[in-house]
Enzyme design. Structure first.
Site, PDB file in Angstrom:
ATOM      1  N   ASP A  72     -26.640  -3.955  23.080  1.00 28.94           N
ATOM      2  CA  ASP A  72     -27.018  -3.707  21.686  1.00 28.94           C
ATOM      3  C   ASP A  72     -25.951  -4.219  20.702  1.00 28.94           C
ATOM      4  O   ASP A  72     -26.021  -5.368  20.281  1.00 28.94           O
ATOM      5  CB  ASP A  72     -27.308  -2.213  21.477  1.00 28.94           C
ATOM      6  N   ASP A  73     -24.978  -3.373  20.374  1.00 31.81           N
ATOM      7  CA  ASP A  73     -23.923  -3.759  19.426  1.00 31.81           C
ATOM      8  C   ASP A  73     -22.573  -3.383  20.041  1.00 31.81           C
ATOM      9  O   ASP A  73     -21.953  -2.389  19.657  1.00 31.81           O
ATOM     10  CB  ASP A  73     -24.124  -3.010  18.102  1.00 31.81           C
ATOM     11  N   HIS A 122     -30.652  -7.644  25.105  1.00 27.77           N
ATOM     12  CA  HIS A 122     -30.693  -6.890  23.846  1.00 27.77           C
ATOM     13  C   HIS A 122     -29.278  -6.848  23.274  1.00 27.77           C
ATOM     14  O   HIS A 122     -28.477  -5.987  23.610  1.00 27.77           O
ATOM     15  CB  HIS A 122     -31.225  -5.470  24.113  1.00 27.77           C
ATOM     16  N   GLU A 157     -36.922   3.923  19.705  1.00 26.06           N
ATOM     17  CA  GLU A 157     -35.490   4.243  19.779  1.00 26.06           C
ATOM     18  C   GLU A 157     -35.329   5.612  19.109  1.00 26.06           C
ATOM     19  O   GLU A 157     -35.060   6.605  19.764  1.00 26.06           O
ATOM     20  CB  GLU A 157     -34.673   3.161  19.051  1.00 26.06           C
ATOM     21  N   HIS A 161     -27.276  -7.836  19.496  1.00 28.50           N
ATOM     22  CA  HIS A 161     -27.268  -8.341  18.117  1.00 28.50           C
ATOM     23  C   HIS A 161     -25.949  -9.075  17.926  1.00 28.50           C
ATOM     24  O   HIS A 161     -24.878  -8.469  18.083  1.00 28.50           O
ATOM     25  CB  HIS A 161     -27.373  -7.184  17.124  1.00 28.50           C
ATOM     26  N   HIS A 181     -37.993  -3.758  18.389  1.00 27.40           N
ATOM     27  CA  HIS A 181     -37.383  -2.450  18.598  1.00 27.40           C
ATOM     28  C   HIS A 181     -38.468  -1.407  18.330  1.00 27.40           C
ATOM     29  O   HIS A 181     -39.141  -1.456  17.289  1.00 27.40           O
ATOM     30  CB  HIS A 181     -36.254  -2.209  17.600  1.00 27.40           C
TER      31      HIS A 181
HETATM   32  N1  ADE Z   1     -29.638  -3.465  14.457  1.00 27.42           N
HETATM   33  C1  ADE Z   1     -28.538  -3.507  15.198  1.00 27.42           C
HETATM   34  N2  ADE Z   1     -28.562  -2.552  16.139  1.00 27.42           N
HETATM   35  C2  ADE Z   1     -29.713  -1.889  15.998  1.00 27.42           C
HETATM   36  C3  ADE Z   1     -30.329  -0.807  16.686  1.00 27.42           C
HETATM   37  N3  ADE Z   1     -29.744  -0.183  17.717  1.00 27.42           N
HETATM   38  N4  ADE Z   1     -31.520  -0.381  16.255  1.00 27.42           N
HETATM   39  C4  ADE Z   1     -32.111  -0.986  15.223  1.00 27.42           C
HETATM   40  N5  ADE Z   1     -31.582  -1.993  14.557  1.00 27.42           N
HETATM   41  C5  ADE Z   1     -30.392  -2.459  14.943  1.00 27.42           C
HETATM   42 ZN    ZN Z   2     -30.892  -3.273  18.957  1.00 32.85          ZN
END
Ligand code: ADE
Ligand code: ZN
Length: 450
Positions: free
Chosen positions: A379-380, A118, A301, A120, A298
């Site tokens: 994630d990011d 996971h 969350e 991006h 997703h």
């Molecule tokens: N795009 C990038 N990170 C995200 C996240 N945590 N939830 C939804 N969309 C995303």
């Molecule tokens: Zn994500």
């Protein structure tokens, strides 16, 4: 010799201690002939001699995952009242698989082979690269320096993050930019023992700025191929639809990307969750499945468990990204458990985006206890303070995970990924090697001067 691979045993020679040795750290436990007896704060040498073996100490989890050189075990000899610092700076000798440099018990999570499922790619844009690309492409940034960018990364929820995240993507214009972004991530992944990565990209975040789809896909794809050659990291690219846009827009995006079908393997769904249920995207996901693409989404969350049900039953998702709110619905937990539907959990993200107040409040232990196929992901990472190992470290520190739990998380990552079975078996074997042969580390410490 040692039946339980989750324990690390340290062997000490106590020949110089002629009476009673008292260990002043109550967290040590005495292991008598591999049988864990009890926590102890007092330990007599006679007791050890009876076993006709050198005594064994088992270090609790908190020590198992740190470098030996940072440990100090102090023994007090009652008779002479002298101290011996057995572990501090003494020479150690390890047998079996090495735990790393000089026999150190460096963090297991760092050395475990693992899969990142996971991530991006746009979320790996570090502020320094953002500045480099901005100057290369003559894009004005609303910040004066990378430090100022980092200071701006305070989020109150998912939307407040997404606003900044989409702004960051403005520096990505040409295939070379996407290549550099992806290559920077792969270097990091390699350092962190990532063997396989499944990576999202958000084409709509770029096509709306008139960046052509082939520039995006070619740049990322070429870097992934080079990463496989150079680092042996296998990968899958996942085209992700922005759920705040319409189902029709998603369909147009998929159609425009299909000529490059060879470069991506799956589709996903991300962006603002609340108010954008998965069922909005039923048609485009059906089309994607017809093309043989795998499906993830997703869900759960910020959104309710119902969105997780929809992702499974309406979109046909075989893996759920985040999914942490699933615990609110016992029937859903049972579905996830019985069908081994993986959840790609992102602990640091969840705290940064205030899904949980703190890492200690994260529900990872609950998910593990429920027997779910949970994985740890980043994630990011450029926005949330860490890549996969920092995520492992955060939960490890917060929950004092056992080696068994760490191993399960890494195993799950290989179980949950899309890869051919022979590679999966090889990676699982490699992981097992660390935990079986390397899971016990007898170390003989010569006593210091008494
Ligand atoms: N795009 C990038 N990170 C995200 C996240 N945590 N939830 C939804 N969309 C995303
Ligand atoms: Zn994500």
């Amino acid at each position: 010799m040692f039946s339980d691979p989750t324990k690390i045993l340290f062997q000490f020679s106590l020949a110089h201690v002629d009476n009673r040795a008292v260990i002043d750290d109550p967290r040590f436990r005495f292991v008598d002939k591999n049988r864990v007896c009890h926590f102890f704060d007092e330990w007599s040498l006679e007791e050890c001699r009876e076993t006709d073996e050198l005594p064994w100490l088992m270090l609790p989890n908190v020590y198992q995952r740190h470098r030996i050189s940072s440990l100090t075990a102090t023994f007090l000899c009652e008779k002479c009242a002298k101290h011996s610092d057995f572990l501090n700076g003494t020479e150690t000798e390890s047998t079996g698989v090495s735990f790393g440099d000089g026999g150190s018990v460096s963090s297991f999570h760092e050395r475990m082979p693992k899969a990142e499922l996971h991530l991006h790619i746009e979320g790996t844009l570090e502020p320094e690269l953002m500045f480099d690309l901005a100057s290369r492409n003559r894009v004005a940034l609303p910040y004066k320096s990378p430090d100022e960018v980092r200071k701006a990364y305070e989020f109150s929820d998912l939307q407040s993050f997404l606003d900044i995240y989409y702004q960051g993507t403005r520096v990505l214009l040409r295939d070379r930019d996407f290549y550099d972004l992806t290559w920077a991530y792969l270097q990091k992944a390699h350092e962190q023992n990532v063997r396989h990565a499944e990576i999202f990209f958000d084409p709509q975040a770029h096509t709306e700025r008139d960046v052509p789809i082939p520039a995006i896909i070619d740049g990322i794809h070429q870097a992934l191929r080079d990463g496989e050659q150079r680092f042996g990291i296998s990968s899958k690219l996942i085209l992700s639809f922005l759920r705040h846009l319409s189902g029709e827009d998603a369909m147009r995006t998929l159609e425009a990307a299909l000529p490059y079908r060879h470069a991506f393997a799956g589709v996903g769904l991300d962006s603002s969750e609340c108010g954008h249920p998965p069922e909005k995207f039923t048609d485009v996901f059906a089309r994607a499945r017809d093309e043989g693409l795998f499906v993830v989404a997703h869900a759960g969350e910020e959104g309710p468990p119902d969105y997780v049900w929809q992702a499974l039953d309406t979109l046909g998702a075989s893996r759920i990204d985040h999914g942490v709110r699933s615990v609110e619905d016992p029937a859903l937990v049972e579905r996830l458990r019985s069908q081994r539907i993986p959840l790609t959990v992102c602990p640091l993200s969840n705290v940064k985006l205030r899904v949980f107040e703190s890492i200690e409040n994260h529900n990872l232990p609950q998910l593990l206890d429920a027997g779910l196929c949970v994985t740890i992901n980043s994630d990011d990472p450029a926005y949330f303070g860490g890549y996969i190992n920092e995520n492992f470290q955060a939960v490890d520190e917060a929950f004092q995970l056992t080696l068994h739990q760490l191993r399960t998380l890494a195993r799950n990552s290989f179980e949950a990924c899309f890869m051919d079975e022979s590679r999966r078996s090889r990676l699982l074997e490699e992981l097992d090697t660390i935990f079986t042969a390397g899971g016990t580390l007898p170390i003989r410490c010569d006593p210091g001067p008494s």
